[in-house]
Motif scaffolding. Structure first.
Motif, PDB file in Angstrom:
ATOM      1  N   TRP A  86      43.318  37.654  51.264  1.00  0.00           N
ATOM      2  CA  TRP A  86      43.554  38.088  49.883  1.00  0.00           C
ATOM      3  C   TRP A  86      43.841  36.829  49.076  1.00  0.00           C
ATOM      4  N   THR A  87      42.824  36.261  48.497  1.00  0.00           N
ATOM      5  CA  THR A  87      42.926  34.942  47.878  1.00  0.00           C
ATOM      6  C   THR A  87      42.973  34.979  46.356  1.00  0.00           C
ATOM      7  N   GLN A  88      42.649  36.110  45.743  1.00  0.00           N
ATOM      8  CA  GLN A  88      42.642  36.186  44.286  1.00  0.00           C
ATOM      9  C   GLN A  88      43.933  36.844  43.797  1.00  0.00           C
ATOM     10  N   PHE A  89      44.788  36.054  43.162  1.00  0.00           N
ATOM     11  CA  PHE A  89      46.030  36.583  42.608  1.00  0.00           C
ATOM     12  C   PHE A  89      45.724  37.222  41.261  1.00  0.00           C
ATOM     13  N   CYS A  90      46.172  38.475  41.072  1.00  0.00           N
ATOM     14  CA  CYS A  90      45.888  39.211  39.837  1.00  0.00           C
ATOM     15  C   CYS A  90      47.075  39.214  38.883  1.00  0.00           C
ATOM     16  N   GLY A  91      48.271  39.438  39.389  1.00  0.00           N
ATOM     17  CA  GLY A  91      49.447  39.506  38.541  1.00  0.00           C
ATOM     18  C   GLY A  91      50.484  40.440  39.122  1.00  0.00           C
ATOM     19  N   TYR A  92      51.461  40.790  38.270  1.00  0.00           N
ATOM     20  CA  TYR A  92      52.607  41.579  38.696  1.00  0.00           C
ATOM     21  C   TYR A  92      52.653  42.918  37.972  1.00  0.00           C
ATOM     22  N   MET A  93      53.164  43.921  38.677  1.00  0.00           N
ATOM     23  CA  MET A  93      53.362  45.244  38.096  1.00  0.00           C
ATOM     24  C   MET A  93      54.782  45.702  38.411  1.00  0.00           C
ATOM     25  N   GLY A 107      45.016  54.974  41.657  1.00  0.00           N
ATOM     26  CA  GLY A 107      44.262  55.878  40.797  1.00  0.00           C
ATOM     27  C   GLY A 107      44.081  57.267  41.371  1.00  0.00           C
ATOM     28  N   GLN A 108      44.259  57.414  42.658  1.00  0.00           N
ATOM     29  CA  GLN A 108      44.061  58.706  43.304  1.00  0.00           C
ATOM     30  C   GLN A 108      45.042  59.746  42.787  1.00  0.00           C
ATOM     31  N   GLY A 109      46.271  59.347  42.507  1.00  0.00           N
ATOM     32  CA  GLY A 109      47.273  60.282  42.010  1.00  0.00           C
ATOM     33  C   GLY A 109      46.958  60.806  40.630  1.00  0.00           C
ATOM     34  N   SER A 110      46.276  60.006  39.822  1.00  0.00           N
ATOM     35  CA  SER A 110      45.925  60.413  38.463  1.00  0.00           C
ATOM     36  C   SER A 110      44.537  61.016  38.379  1.00  0.00           C
ATOM     37  N   GLY A 111      43.828  61.060  39.503  1.00  0.00           N
ATOM     38  CA  GLY A 111      42.513  61.686  39.529  1.00  0.00           C
ATOM     39  C   GLY A 111      41.348  60.756  39.255  1.00  0.00           C
ATOM     40  N   GLN A 112      41.601  59.454  39.109  1.00  0.00           N
ATOM     41  CA  GLN A 112      40.519  58.500  38.895  1.00  0.00           C
ATOM     42  C   GLN A 112      40.790  57.248  39.705  1.00  0.00           C
ATOM     43  N   LYS A 113      40.317  57.269  40.958  1.00  0.00           N
ATOM     44  CA  LYS A 113      40.533  56.165  41.888  1.00  0.00           C
ATOM     45  C   LYS A 113      39.782  54.912  41.430  1.00  0.00           C
ATOM     46  N   TRP A 114      40.262  53.757  41.863  1.00  0.00           N
ATOM     47  CA  TRP A 114      39.575  52.499  41.561  1.00  0.00           C
ATOM     48  C   TRP A 114      38.162  52.543  42.125  1.00  0.00           C
ATOM     49  N   GLN A 118      44.012  48.816  36.510  1.00  0.00           N
ATOM     50  CA  GLN A 118      43.881  49.989  35.643  1.00  0.00           C
ATOM     51  C   GLN A 118      44.141  51.278  36.422  1.00  0.00           C
ATOM     52  N   ALA A 119      43.655  51.361  37.653  1.00  0.00           N
ATOM     53  CA  ALA A 119      43.889  52.546  38.482  1.00  0.00           C
ATOM     54  C   ALA A 119      45.379  52.708  38.781  1.00  0.00           C
ATOM     55  N   ALA A 120      46.053  51.610  39.112  1.00  0.00           N
ATOM     56  CA  ALA A 120      47.495  51.662  39.391  1.00  0.00           C
ATOM     57  C   ALA A 120      48.269  52.042  38.127  1.00  0.00           C
ATOM     58  N   THR A 121      47.825  51.555  36.978  1.00  0.00           N
ATOM     59  CA  THR A 121      48.467  51.898  35.709  1.00  0.00           C
ATOM     60  C   THR A 121      48.333  53.394  35.433  1.00  0.00           C
ATOM     61  N   ARG A 122      47.171  53.957  35.712  1.00  0.00           N
ATOM     62  CA  ARG A 122      46.989  55.408  35.532  1.00  0.00           C
ATOM     63  C   ARG A 122      47.953  56.199  36.412  1.00  0.00           C
ATOM     64  N   ASP A 123      48.316  55.646  37.561  1.00  0.00           N
ATOM     65  CA  ASP A 123      49.261  56.314  38.470  1.00  0.00           C
ATOM     66  C   ASP A 123      50.716  56.124  38.046  1.00  0.00           C
ATOM     67  N   GLY A 124      50.976  55.263  37.073  1.00  0.00           N
ATOM     68  CA  GLY A 124      52.333  55.103  36.575  1.00  0.00           C
ATOM     69  C   GLY A 124      52.954  53.730  36.742  1.00  0.00           C
ATOM     70  N   LEU A 125      52.274  52.792  37.413  1.00  0.00           N
ATOM     71  CA  LEU A 125      52.806  51.434  37.487  1.00  0.00           C
ATOM     72  C   LEU A 125      52.635  50.783  36.120  1.00  0.00           C
ATOM     73  N   GLU A 126      53.475  49.820  35.803  1.00  0.00           N
ATOM     74  CA  GLU A 126      53.419  49.141  34.515  1.00  0.00           C
ATOM     75  C   GLU A 126      53.018  47.686  34.712  1.00  0.00           C
ATOM     76  N   TRP A 127      52.026  47.244  33.940  1.00  0.00           N
ATOM     77  CA  TRP A 127      51.569  45.860  34.021  1.00  0.00           C
ATOM     78  C   TRP A 127      52.652  44.936  33.480  1.00  0.00           C
ATOM     79  N   GLU A 183      41.007  43.823  37.557  1.00  0.00           N
ATOM     80  CA  GLU A 183      41.081  44.732  36.413  1.00  0.00           C
ATOM     81  C   GLU A 183      40.959  46.187  36.840  1.00  0.00           C
ATOM     82  N   ASP A 184      40.035  46.503  37.723  1.00  0.00           N
ATOM     83  CA  ASP A 184      39.828  47.897  38.117  1.00  0.00           C
ATOM     84  C   ASP A 184      41.010  48.437  38.918  1.00  0.00           C
ATOM     85  N   VAL A 185      41.529  47.664  39.873  1.00  0.00           N
ATOM     86  CA  VAL A 185      42.671  48.114  40.671  1.00  0.00           C
ATOM     87  C   VAL A 185      43.915  48.199  39.785  1.00  0.00           C
TER      88      VAL A 185
END
Length: 139
Positions: free
Chosen positions: A122-129, A29-36, A46-55, A42-44
């Protein structure tokens, strides 16, 4: 190819995960101006998505995309996040902190499915981007 990068920043998504060196402790999110703000999937995400990663979702990606690569997001509850990178040929690797890149989990097993591997704490798996470095903004 397994990268042989060492250094504290290289574990951060914005270097090892996206293959973009910033020489900073770049954060999602730092690259897009809104860090996690919260250490949640969900928050991380969304921040990565704002930087250009795709869920991509929670299903293991099959095959390789037309460009870029996949990363898996994991959370250490109430602490921080970690990215596992899919390398050429379909193998996965990660870089915990200032250690060398490795293609095995904490049980010394080759990483074939990050959702089933041991990356404790790191025990909580969130998904892939999906990452296309030329489409990602980092700072």
């Amino acid at each position: 190819m397994l990268r042989s990068l060492v250094g504290s920043e290289m574990c951060i998504r914005d270097s090892y995960g996206t293959d973009i060196a910033t020489n900073t402790f770049a954060q999602p999110g730092q690259g897009s101006g809104q860090k996690w703000a919260a250490n949640t999937c969900e928050d991380v995400k969304q921040a990565a998505t704002r930087d250009g990663l795709e869920w991509h979702g929670t299903s293991l990606p099959s095959g390789e995309g037309p460009s870029g690569h996949y990363v898996a997001l994991l959370i250490w509850p109430d602490t921080n996040f970690h990215w596992i990178r899919r390398d050429a040929g379909g193998k996965w690797s990660h870089k915990p902190g200032g250690t060398a890149v490795r293609n095995v989990d904490n049980n010394q097993k080759e990483i074939t499915d990050p959702s089933k591997s041991n990356f404790s704490p790191w025990t909580q798996f969130c998904g892939y981007m999906h990452v296309v470095p030329s489409n990602v903004t980092v700072a």
